[in-house]
Design a protein around this motif. Sequence first.
Motif, PDB file in Angstrom:
ATOM      1  N   PHE A   4      10.637   0.059  -1.909  1.00 42.84           N
ATOM      2  CA  PHE A   4       9.845   0.793  -2.894  1.00 42.84           C
ATOM      3  C   PHE A   4      10.604   0.824  -4.215  1.00 42.84           C
ATOM      4  O   PHE A   4      11.804   0.541  -4.281  1.00 42.84           O
ATOM      5  CB  PHE A   4       9.518   2.215  -2.420  1.00 42.84           C
ATOM      6  CG  PHE A   4      10.693   3.159  -2.389  1.00 42.84           C
ATOM      7  CD1 PHE A   4      11.032   3.937  -3.487  1.00 42.84           C
ATOM      8  CD2 PHE A   4      11.466   3.291  -1.243  1.00 42.84           C
ATOM      9  CE1 PHE A   4      12.107   4.803  -3.460  1.00 42.84           C
ATOM     10  CE2 PHE A   4      12.548   4.161  -1.198  1.00 42.84           C
ATOM     11  CZ  PHE A   4      12.864   4.921  -2.314  1.00 42.84           C
ATOM     12  N   GLU A  10       6.699  -2.508  -1.465  1.00 40.20           N
ATOM     13  CA  GLU A  10       5.476  -2.030  -0.841  1.00 40.20           C
ATOM     14  C   GLU A  10       4.798  -0.950  -1.680  1.00 40.20           C
ATOM     15  O   GLU A  10       3.586  -0.766  -1.632  1.00 40.20           O
ATOM     16  CB  GLU A  10       5.780  -1.415   0.531  1.00 40.20           C
ATOM     17  CG  GLU A  10       6.414  -2.337   1.539  1.00 40.20           C
ATOM     18  CD  GLU A  10       6.847  -1.561   2.774  1.00 40.20           C
ATOM     19  OE1 GLU A  10       6.103  -0.659   3.207  1.00 40.20           O
ATOM     20  OE2 GLU A  10       7.933  -1.834   3.308  1.00 40.20           O
ATOM     21  N   LEU A  11       5.610  -0.217  -2.434  1.00 44.25           N
ATOM     22  CA  LEU A  11       5.153   1.010  -3.061  1.00 44.25           C
ATOM     23  C   LEU A  11       5.880   1.202  -4.381  1.00 44.25           C
ATOM     24  O   LEU A  11       7.079   0.926  -4.476  1.00 44.25           O
ATOM     25  CB  LEU A  11       5.466   2.192  -2.116  1.00 44.25           C
ATOM     26  CG  LEU A  11       5.201   3.620  -2.577  1.00 44.25           C
ATOM     27  CD1 LEU A  11       3.700   3.871  -2.626  1.00 44.25           C
ATOM     28  CD2 LEU A  11       5.865   4.602  -1.617  1.00 44.25           C
ATOM     29  N   THR A  20       9.953   3.513   4.552  1.00 40.08           N
ATOM     30  CA  THR A  20       9.380   2.419   3.772  1.00 40.08           C
ATOM     31  C   THR A  20      10.443   1.348   3.563  1.00 40.08           C
ATOM     32  O   THR A  20      11.547   1.653   3.129  1.00 40.08           O
ATOM     33  CB  THR A  20       8.890   2.929   2.396  1.00 40.08           C
ATOM     34  OG1 THR A  20       7.919   3.948   2.605  1.00 40.08           O
ATOM     35  CG2 THR A  20       8.272   1.804   1.585  1.00 40.08           C
TER      36      THR A  20
END
Length: 389
Positions: free
Chosen positions: A217, A329-330, A214
């Motif tokens: 995050f 993103e997360l 990822t």
Amino acid sequence: MNDEILTRTALLGSSSDAATRVFTTILTRSPISRTDVSRLTGLSQAAVTKAVTPLVAAGLVDDSLDPTLTGLPGRPVSPVAVVPDAVVALGVKVNVDELIGVATDLTTRIITSDRLPLVSHDPDAVVDAVVELCARLQEGLGGLQARLACVGVSVSGDVDSDTGMVRDSALMGWRAVNLGALLRQRLPGVGVVVENDVRALTIGEHWFGVGLGTGSFAIVTIGRGIGSGLHLNGEVVEGAYGVAGEIGHLPLTSPDRVCACGRRGCVEAVAATHAIVASVSAAHGRAVTIGEAVDLARSGDPAAMQAFGEAGTVIGAAIASLVNMVGPELVILGGEGVANFDLFEEPLRRSYAEHVFASADRCRIVVRPHTFEDWARGAAAGAIRSLVV
């Protein structure tokens, strides 16, 4: 450290940036082909081979695995993989009432674990307890004791990971405690890293957890404190002075609410475990535990439901502020408090939706309960990272 471990740690510490990228890619994605290492690092295959050769010679990487069929059909590719037990690390999470410790291999797989009650917050007493716990963990390693290279210790608060200075820890009641120096005196011969607990957890998730692969995050931890760790553009954010992502101390609630840090209006003044307990206790005119507060809320008690609802609302606004600022993103919600996530999920998500800006609302929020062993693994990951990066 014995000569073998000294050689391995010296190699990791002296590696070029390219070699470090190669090793971390192999470490976090084993087994993997040299072709894929080249693709992920942006290095030529010749550069990858040059970096891998000394790692194999030192026993850190294995290139003798059976060929696997990857890439083009029928084309054999020999993978490389980290040798997990080439180096061993210890990780210790300092809580207000106990220490949780793990011994791990290079991939933070837990080899053995242990706990030790913490009867005093006096820094010298805590150091004594950490040293005792490390000795017990080493005994549990058996024949792997000789491969111990580093110890990571994580603690809540403002921590300078470069020096090991705990500048401020409200939960421990510490100011300007040079925990790193105290531990290095008592644990000679191994590398010692002291890290903020949430940042250490973020390092573990970055390399070996849901953050792998990822680009960006954030971890938000809910429990005795409200913490946050950031992973942006492939790196864990440390901040110029060791402080980054402290959403627990954003002034998002009433100035009438006093935080454990001494400031007013902090998120933690409403949403931390002690704040919820205090609110429910005041409403009932008696002291309640967090377990009782949870039971009361689930049985429909108005005061308990309001306390958890207020906590969810302010946490949701804090997460929205974080997402608006850095655009991950997360967001991973963790910590012991997520065991009761059903009590504040709806107000949290509603508040988040009300405050998040524009396309930042594409950021996903997921819940991942973390055990205290996971926190200790994060401390071990921070120590391993210090060997490599």
